[in-house]
Design an enzyme around this catalytic site. Structure first.
Site, PDB file in Angstrom:
ATOM      1  N   TYR A  82      43.893  45.828  31.874  1.00 10.94           N
ATOM      2  CA  TYR A  82      43.638  44.516  31.307  1.00 10.94           C
ATOM      3  C   TYR A  82      43.222  44.811  29.705  1.00 10.94           C
ATOM      4  CZ  TYR A  82      44.536  42.234  35.601  1.00 10.94           C
ATOM      5  OH  TYR A  82      44.913  42.077  36.938  1.00 10.94           O
ATOM      6  N   HIS A 111      44.041  38.024  27.249  1.00 13.00           N
ATOM      7  CA  HIS A 111      43.336  37.166  28.157  1.00 13.00           C
ATOM      8  C   HIS A 111      42.013  37.761  28.020  1.00 13.00           C
ATOM      9  CE1 HIS A 111      43.370  33.910  30.691  1.00 13.00           C
ATOM     10  NE2 HIS A 111      43.336  34.437  31.839  1.00 13.00           N
ATOM     11  N   TYR A 114      36.349  38.892  37.519  1.00 10.94           N
ATOM     12  CA  TYR A 114      37.739  38.588  37.022  1.00 10.94           C
ATOM     13  C   TYR A 114      37.659  37.113  36.619  1.00 10.94           C
ATOM     14  CZ  TYR A 114      39.634  43.101  38.935  1.00 10.94           C
ATOM     15  OH  TYR A 114      39.558  44.310  39.030  1.00 10.94           O
ATOM     16  N   ASN A 169      39.285  34.299  37.045  1.00  7.30           N
ATOM     17  CA  ASN A 169      39.045  33.142  37.931  1.00  7.30           C
ATOM     18  C   ASN A 169      37.809  32.782  38.725  1.00  7.30           C
ATOM     19  OD1 ASN A 169      41.544  32.971  37.261  1.00  7.30           O
ATOM     20  ND2 ASN A 169      42.618  33.167  39.030  1.00  7.30           N
TER      21      ASN A 169
END
Length: 187
Positions: free
Chosen positions: A15, A20, A64, A66
């Site tokens: 990532y 993001h 993470y 979420n």
């Protein structure tokens, strides 16, 4: 006076440098420029920075995206920071690349990290600095876009945009929300 700055992103090498992770990148850039480091702790990488008489706690949740609310809620309590001194830094696909938008409150706007924070805190009334990542993707390709890396032409100017976002974070802590909105939302 204490502040909590939460930069949102996802942990792991896959990532790194993805759109993001703009929230992580803003905080990492601040750390590099001002000489503080992050330490792995429960639910987040954390750092404490003293600047102009302010104690600024910075977190990069390891939950993470979420589940970002778990880390934000936990550290807001642990550091005893009033919610009006919370600033969440996150990516926003509805803003052009590099554009900043600071707001005192608002909806999650489809952002799962903000939705998680809203649920844990039980309110949408906290400041958020949105970092524009653009929306150059075709229908059904949003996830690939936000989890994709910045292209070379954006990487060339990304440091300047991250610097400006870092300046907005500092302004929020030292000059207040309204002044910061007036200055940074106009550019």
């Amino acid at each position: 006076m204490k502040f909590l700055i939460a930069g949102l992103g996802n942990i792991g090498p896959e990532y790194m440098l993805t759109r993001h992770n703009a929230g992580f990148m803003v905080l990492d850039r601040l750390a590099a420029q001002h000489g503080f480091t992050f330490t792995m702790n429960r639910l987040a990488y954390t750092a404490e920075w003293r600047h102009k008489g302010k104690i600024i706690h910075l977190i990069k949740p390891t939950t993470y995206m979420n589940l970002s609310g778990r880390a934000v809620g936990s550290y807001l309590k642990q550091f005893d920071v009033p919610i009006e001194n919370l600033l969440v830094v996150t990516d926003d696909k509805d803003l052009p690349f590099g554009k900043l938008r600071l707001k005192p409150k608002g909806s999650a706007g489809g952002h799962n990290g903000l939705r998680s924070i809203d649920e844990v805190l039980g309110t949408q009334e906290y400041a958020r600095l949105r970092f524009g990542i653009g929306n150059d993707f075709s229908k059904g390709r949003q996830i690939d876009f936000v989890l994709g890396k910045f292209p070379a032409e954006e990487m060339d100017v990304l440091p300047d945009h991250l610097d400006r976002a870092g300046e907005a974070v500092l302004s929020f802590c030292t000059s207040g929300l309204q002044h910061t909105m007036n200055f940074f939302n106009q550019k």
